[in-house]
Design a protein around this motif. Structure first.
Motif, mmCIF file in Angstrom:
data_model
loop_
_atom_site.group_PDB
_atom_site.id
_atom_site.type_symbol
_atom_site.label_atom_id
_atom_site.label_comp_id
_atom_site.label_asym_id
_atom_site.label_seq_id
_atom_site.Cartn_x
_atom_site.Cartn_y
_atom_site.Cartn_z
ATOM 1 N N ASP A 145 5.370 12.096 0.390
ATOM 2 C CA ASP A 145 5.472 10.696 -0.032
ATOM 3 C C ASP A 145 5.266 9.739 1.152
ATOM 4 O O ASP A 145 4.588 8.713 1.027
ATOM 5 C CB ASP A 145 6.830 10.443 -0.675
ATOM 6 C CG ASP A 145 6.991 11.181 -1.997
ATOM 7 O OD1 ASP A 145 5.959 11.530 -2.608
ATOM 8 O OD2 ASP A 145 8.151 11.422 -2.415
ATOM 9 N N LEU A 146 5.853 10.099 2.313
ATOM 10 C CA LEU A 146 5.665 9.269 3.502
ATOM 11 C C LEU A 146 4.202 9.256 3.943
ATOM 12 O O LEU A 146 3.685 8.226 4.364
ATOM 13 C CB LEU A 146 6.547 9.797 4.640
ATOM 14 C CG LEU A 146 8.047 9.520 4.540
ATOM 15 C CD1 LEU A 146 8.792 10.273 5.634
ATOM 16 C CD2 LEU A 146 8.320 8.018 4.641
ATOM 17 N N ARG A 148 1.564 9.605 2.094
ATOM 18 C CA ARG A 148 0.791 8.746 1.180
ATOM 19 C C ARG A 148 0.910 7.285 1.585
ATOM 20 O O ARG A 148 -0.073 6.540 1.605
ATOM 21 C CB ARG A 148 1.286 8.911 -0.252
ATOM 22 C CG ARG A 148 0.808 10.148 -0.967
ATOM 23 C CD ARG A 148 1.229 10.106 -2.427
ATOM 24 N NE ARG A 148 0.519 9.059 -3.148
ATOM 25 C CZ ARG A 148 0.954 8.484 -4.266
ATOM 26 N NH1 ARG A 148 2.134 8.822 -4.761
ATOM 27 N NH2 ARG A 148 0.237 7.564 -4.865
ATOM 28 N N GLU A 149 2.123 6.862 1.928
ATOM 29 C CA GLU A 149 2.356 5.475 2.316
ATOM 30 C C GLU A 149 1.723 5.167 3.667
ATOM 31 O O GLU A 149 1.088 4.131 3.852
ATOM 32 C CB GLU A 149 3.856 5.197 2.360
ATOM 33 C CG GLU A 149 4.558 5.293 1.021
ATOM 34 C CD GLU A 149 6.063 5.115 1.141
ATOM 35 O OE1 GLU A 149 6.527 4.772 2.243
ATOM 36 O OE2 GLU A 149 6.764 5.325 0.143
ATOM 37 N N SER A 150 1.915 6.100 4.621
ATOM 38 C CA SER A 150 1.438 5.873 5.977
ATOM 39 C C SER A 150 -0.080 5.806 6.039
ATOM 40 O O SER A 150 -0.645 4.982 6.757
ATOM 41 C CB SER A 150 1.948 6.992 6.893
ATOM 42 O OG SER A 150 1.371 6.908 8.171
ATOM 43 N N SER A 151 -0.737 6.685 5.288
ATOM 44 C CA SER A 151 -2.197 6.753 5.366
ATOM 45 C C SER A 151 -2.868 5.712 4.490
ATOM 46 O O SER A 151 -4.055 5.403 4.668
ATOM 47 C CB SER A 151 -2.679 8.144 4.931
ATOM 48 O OG SER A 151 -2.383 8.370 3.565
ATOM 49 N N GLY A 152 -2.103 5.180 3.531
ATOM 50 C CA GLY A 152 -2.718 4.260 2.581
ATOM 51 C C GLY A 152 -3.719 4.960 1.698
ATOM 52 O O GLY A 152 -4.604 4.331 1.114
ATOM 53 N N GLU A 154 -5.441 6.456 -1.320
ATOM 54 C CA GLU A 154 -5.401 6.162 -2.744
ATOM 55 C C GLU A 154 -5.702 7.435 -3.523
ATOM 56 O O GLU A 154 -6.797 7.982 -3.465
ATOM 57 C CB GLU A 154 -6.443 5.081 -3.087
ATOM 58 C CG GLU A 154 -6.139 3.716 -2.497
ATOM 59 C CD GLU A 154 -4.898 3.082 -3.097
ATOM 60 O OE1 GLU A 154 -4.562 3.429 -4.254
ATOM 61 O OE2 GLU A 154 -4.258 2.268 -2.410
ATOM 62 N N GLU A 160 -1.638 12.699 -8.909
ATOM 63 C CA GLU A 160 -0.244 12.790 -8.488
ATOM 64 C C GLU A 160 0.617 13.450 -9.560
ATOM 65 O O GLU A 160 1.507 14.252 -9.242
ATOM 66 C CB GLU A 160 0.300 11.412 -8.135
ATOM 67 C CG GLU A 160 -0.306 10.818 -6.873
ATOM 68 C CD GLU A 160 -0.180 11.743 -5.671
ATOM 69 O OE1 GLU A 160 0.870 12.397 -5.521
ATOM 70 O OE2 GLU A 160 -1.144 11.828 -4.890
#
Length: 272
Positions: A145-146, A148-152, A154, A160
């Protein structure tokens, strides 16, 4: 018998090689590939646990081989995560997961040795293995989850949902194997506060519905429909998991569901 013992020792030797910290050559890897590696890591650890629970009850060499295949595949995925230069996670975060995996491999090796040497498992060690596996995969999910957020990065909602459904099915399958192959399985199937299998089955219903909610045609529709058909065939066994069921059928169809979902994920990613 002698040949069987020699083969077991050979398989254990292969597993021992995995005790070293996983390192891989630095390679270009996108955020999508990084997420795919973390996904594969979680799936294969559950596959290894599933095979080990069956091995613990039978000492069958073919089942031990499945354990080794699962650990090797998870190790390959961990190598890719460690060797990635995508920068979506910090070195400390990756190292935490890597250390947890090393502990999991050590416990798996110790448990296999117990079954091989005594002919039956040590329940304390099995509990440690199950809890370590659950803790490790929980960490991997948090890092997923981190990342996904860190890399942006899509990724589609369908991808998912399909990944979440695949991981959930792998976990359910391993827990079902624990119940099948030990009369005191509740002591080592995972954390005491874990959601029950029947509740997980309802969660799987929702995730599969979400994975099928988008437009699908051709091979993708066929793959998702096949997953749904397999799930309907074994769903009742997960809902009523205390009933007597044919465990090898549950195991085979569960693996078919995981493979079908992963095939669908590949098609969904290629279509995006």
């Amino acid at each position: 018998m002698k040949d069987a013992h020699l083969r077991i020792r050979s398989l254990l030797a292969a597993l021992i090689l995995l005790s070293f910290t996983a390192f891989g050559a630095k390679a270009q890897e996108s955020g999508n590939e990084f997420l795919a590696d973390l996904h594969d890591f979680r799936i294969n650890n559950y596959l290894a646990l599933d095979a080990f629970y069956a091995f613990s009850a039978t000492s069958d060499t073919e089942l031990l081989n499945r354990v080794v295949v699962g650990i090797n595949s998870a190790n390959d995925a961990m190598n890719s995560v460690v060797g990635s230069n995508s920068g979506v996670l910090s070195d400390e975060q990756v190292e935490e997961l890597n250390r947890s995996f090393d502990s999991f491999k050590d416990l798996m090796r110790s448990n296999i040795n117990e079954v091989r040497d005594r002919g039956y498992p040590d329940l304390r060690l099995m509990a440690e293995l199950a809890n370590q596996g659950q803790s490790m995969n929980d960490t991997a999910t948090e890092l997923y989850d981190l990342a996904r957020e860190s890399s942006g990065t899509e990724t589609s909602a369908q991808v998912e949902s399909a990944r979440s459904a695949s991981v959930l099915m792998a976990q359910m399958m391993a827990r079902y194997a624990a119940r099948t192959h030990s009369s005191v399985s509740q002591t080592f199937q995972g954390a005491a506060n874990e959601v029950s299998l029947d509740q997980q089955a309802l969660m799987f219903d929702e995730l599969l519905a979400q994975a099928r909610s988008g437009s699908a045609s051709g091979e993708l529709k066929t793959a998702l429909d096949d997953v749904a058909a397999k799930w309907q065939f074994i769903r009742g066994s997960y809902i009523n998991y205390n009933d007597n069921n044919v465990s090898f059928i549950i195991d085979r169809y569960s693996k078919g569901i995981i493979q079908g979902l992963d095939d669908a994920i590949v098609m969904l990613r290629n279509n995006s």
